[in-house]
Write an enzyme that holds these catalytic residues in place. Structure first.
Site, PDB file in Angstrom:
ATOM      1  N   TYR A  59      -8.933  38.150  15.829  1.00 36.60           N
ATOM      2  CA  TYR A  59      -8.931  36.755  16.271  1.00 36.60           C
ATOM      3  C   TYR A  59      -7.765  35.987  15.649  1.00 36.60           C
ATOM      4  CZ  TYR A  59     -10.061  31.813  16.617  1.00 36.60           C
ATOM      5  OH  TYR A  59      -9.985  30.471  16.853  1.00 36.60           O
ATOM      6  N   HIS A  89      -1.986  21.488  19.985  1.00 39.74           N
ATOM      7  CA  HIS A  89      -3.018  20.908  19.131  1.00 39.74           C
ATOM      8  C   HIS A  89      -2.584  19.598  18.472  1.00 39.74           C
ATOM      9  CE1 HIS A  89      -4.995  24.638  19.867  1.00 39.74           C
ATOM     10  NE2 HIS A  89      -5.889  24.521  18.890  1.00 39.74           N
ATOM     11  N   ASN A 201      -5.801  25.447  10.363  1.00 34.25           N
ATOM     12  CA  ASN A 201      -7.250  25.679  10.353  1.00 34.25           C
ATOM     13  C   ASN A 201      -7.784  25.478   8.940  1.00 34.25           C
ATOM     14  OD1 ASN A 201      -9.802  26.378  11.156  1.00 34.25           O
ATOM     15  ND2 ASN A 201      -9.169  28.220  12.235  1.00 34.25           N
ATOM     16  N   TYR A 284     -31.510  -9.923 -11.127  1.00 34.87           N
ATOM     17  CA  TYR A 284     -31.249  -8.481 -11.004  1.00 34.87           C
ATOM     18  C   TYR A 284     -29.756  -8.139 -11.041  1.00 34.87           C
ATOM     19  CZ  TYR A 284     -36.126  -7.712  -9.500  1.00 34.87           C
ATOM     20  OH  TYR A 284     -37.489  -7.640  -9.423  1.00 34.87           O
ATOM     21  N   ARG A 287     -29.191  -8.177 -14.826  1.00 32.95           N
ATOM     22  CA  ARG A 287     -30.098  -7.354 -15.626  1.00 32.95           C
ATOM     23  C   ARG A 287     -30.085  -5.883 -15.191  1.00 32.95           C
ATOM     24  NH1 ARG A 287     -36.258  -7.886 -14.820  1.00 32.95           N
ATOM     25  NH2 ARG A 287     -35.579  -9.781 -13.767  1.00 32.95           N
ATOM     26  N   PHE A 333     -13.947  26.774   7.753  1.00 29.55           N
ATOM     27  CA  PHE A 333     -13.247  25.574   8.210  1.00 29.55           C
ATOM     28  C   PHE A 333     -14.191  24.403   8.470  1.00 29.55           C
ATOM     29  CE2 PHE A 333     -14.183  28.442  11.759  1.00 29.55           C
ATOM     30  CZ  PHE A 333     -15.123  27.679  12.430  1.00 29.55           C
ATOM     31  N   GLU A 419     -17.390  25.713  20.076  1.00 29.11           N
ATOM     32  CA  GLU A 419     -17.471  24.953  18.832  1.00 29.11           C
ATOM     33  C   GLU A 419     -18.503  23.849  19.057  1.00 29.11           C
ATOM     34  OE1 GLU A 419     -13.359  23.962  18.164  1.00 29.11           O
ATOM     35  OE2 GLU A 419     -12.801  26.077  18.114  1.00 29.11           O
TER      36      GLU A 419
END
Length: 512
Positions: A59, A89, A201, A284, A287, A333, A419
């Site tokens: 791959y 990409h 990646n 608060y 404190r 990834f 994906e």
């Protein structure tokens, strides 16, 4: 001071820490590669070349990507595949990431590649180091990553510049990537099999944003303790709330640390009161500072630890194991570990701003501020004093509440449903960074108010630590009682809070 020693950061010998990332990203320290890491990279590449010679189906090496993972790519097209991958990409959108974030991205990607499980040539990594050292900074749009498979789109914009394409900053000017390389005396690289995928990646964009944000959150938490101590003093707070007896029986580490910090900061104060002297107990926001700040500190420490793991991890796919003669397609990834902690960081730092804004209100509100002038001006009516400074803080706090909605609970399938679960980790990191920026300004406004109130009370009455805090303020921000333009002061104080030399001095003087 830390910056006086312009040490070189060596990648690949010991784990990178947040300080290393900050020094390279913000202060432009030089980077070098450890010899041991070079050897790992070379062995990994030799194994990849053997796989290519044997024409194995692997791959990303001899196949397409994502949904095209079952499509075989013959050897003569492998180089074209890598270039096409980067170009296709590079789909980033929006404003560019800051130069410091982009420098952090490059550093973290170099570190991940130096483990020798990516199959990339050493010369490509060395070119990335050269980009850092010569100041060539790719233009990377901030939007477009799903956070799995890693930060594909933004990292592709980084890789484009290595190819001599895309855009980059050099010597303060934005220009074509090839021109920036040429001006820096560098040549573009020609990618070979596996190298395009090795460059893009991974989780380095979300992790880089997260690392710088976490560093800022750590310093913010220290300044929040300082501002809380100063506010508590000028409001004549009850010191018993910070005594160890209370905190040792609820022994959260952050809570105990913050209580100790408040006591150290206010040590010797003539303004702090004893229980029952003016009042039995405080509101608060005064404190409960140890409990609230402490919980955020514990969260930030956890986030820091997760980031150190991720910074020093290999997040490629596929992973090369040369000695085991294996190539494994896995899921390193996936950005979920960072997505979750970035959402946690958003909540933890938003809370520091929330309680800070409530303390601001107590200082300026004449019904709550123990006889300080209304809105910290003696000429109320003609002058508004710090009234609208509180408005600004309230606006930021409200914005943070919207930004703190978790990004990691969302997922949109992509790549033909291959994906089908993604992390949105980069969105989470960007939101956390914005919240931390907002929180710095809120605490800056509190410090501004605290300094003004101290002038009315008498700064000589402050504790040993808060006197130092007050002196830092007055080095940069004068006491001006009349109405004046204040917004530049917010940024000045915020910048002071982030200054690494000031942080070092704080640690040395106050033990924060």
């Amino acid at each position: 001071m830390l910056l006086a020693n312009q040490m070189e950061i060596t990648v690949g010998s010991t784990p990178l820490m947040l300080q290393d990332v900050v020094l390279v990203a913000r202060y432009k320290h030089k980077v070098s590669l450890a010899e041991s890491s070079k050897e790992k990279v070379i062995r990994s590449r030799q194994y990849v070349e053997r796989l290519l010679e044997e024409k194995r189906v692997v791959y990303g090496l001899t196949t397409g990507f994502g949904k095209f993972s079952d499509t075989y790519i013959p050897g003569e097209e492998a180089k074209e595949l890598q270039v096409n991958l980067i170009r296709s990409h590079a789909c980033g959108i929006g404003q560019p990431l800051s130069e410091e974030v982009t420098r952090a991205i490059i550093l973290l990607r170099v570190n991940a590649l130096c483990f020798g499980h990516s199959g990339i040539r050493l010369e490509v990594i060395e070119r990335m180091v050269e980009m850092l050292n010569k100041g060539v900074t790719p233009v990377i749009p901030e939007q477009g990553s799903l956070g799995a498979s890693g930060d594909l789109a933004p990292l592709s914009h980084l890789a484009l510049v290595l190819l001599g394409e895309g855009e980059a900053y050099f010597e303060g000017e934005k220009m074509e990537g090839g021109k920036a390389l040429c001006k820096a005396g560098m040549a573009p690289v020609s990618l070979q099999a596996k190298e395009g995928l090795a460059l893009i990646n991974g989780t380095q964009v979300m992790t880089a944003i997260g690392a710088l944000a976490c560093w800022d959150a750590i310093s913010l938490s220290k300044w929040a303790d300082c501002s809380a101590a100063l506010t508590t003093e000028v409001l004549r707070g009850v010191r018993q709330a910070f005594e160890p007896l209370t905190h040792v029986i609820r022994p959260h580490a952050g809570q105990q640390l913050v209580a100790q910090n408040i006591l150290k900061l206010t040590d010797g104060s003539k303004l702090m009161t004893n229980q029952g002297e003016l009042r039995v107990q405080d509101a608060y926001s005064l404190r409960c500072v140890p409990q609230v700040h402490g919980a955020s500190r514990d969260a930030i420490q956890y986030i820091h630890d997760r980031l150190i793991v991720e910074i020093n991890s290999v997040t490629d796919n596929p992973l090369i194991f040369a000695e085991e003669d294996k190539v494994i397609s896995g899921g390193n990834f996936h950005g979920q570990p960072i997505a979750l902690v970035m959402d946690f960081l958003s909540v933890a730092t938003a809370e520091l701003a929330n309680i800070s804004e409530r303390r601001i209100e107590r200082m300026i509100n004449p019904q709550l501020n123990d006889d300080l002038p209304a809105f910290l001006t003696k000429n109320g009516g003609t002058h508004s004093g710090l009234m609208i400074a509180q408005y600004a803080a309230a606006s930021l706090v409200s914005e943070n509440k919207s930004l703190a909605h978790p990004a990691s609970v969302d997922s949109i399938p992509s790549s033909g449903n291959q994906e089908d679960h993604v992390s949105m980790g980069t969105i989470a990191a960007r939101k956390a960074a914005k919240i931390i920026e907002n929180a710095h300004h809120v605490v800056a406004i509190e410090l501004l108010c605290g300094g003004r109130a101290a002038d009315y009370r008498g700064p000589e009455q402050l504790g040993a630590g808060t006197k130092w805090v007050y002196s830092q303020l007055r080095k940069h921000i004068p006491f001006v009682e009349e109405d004046h333009v204040m917004y530049p002061y917010f940024s000045q104080i915020s910048g002071l809070m982030k200054n690494i030399d000031t942080i070092v001095e704080m640690d040395q003087r106050l033990g924060m």
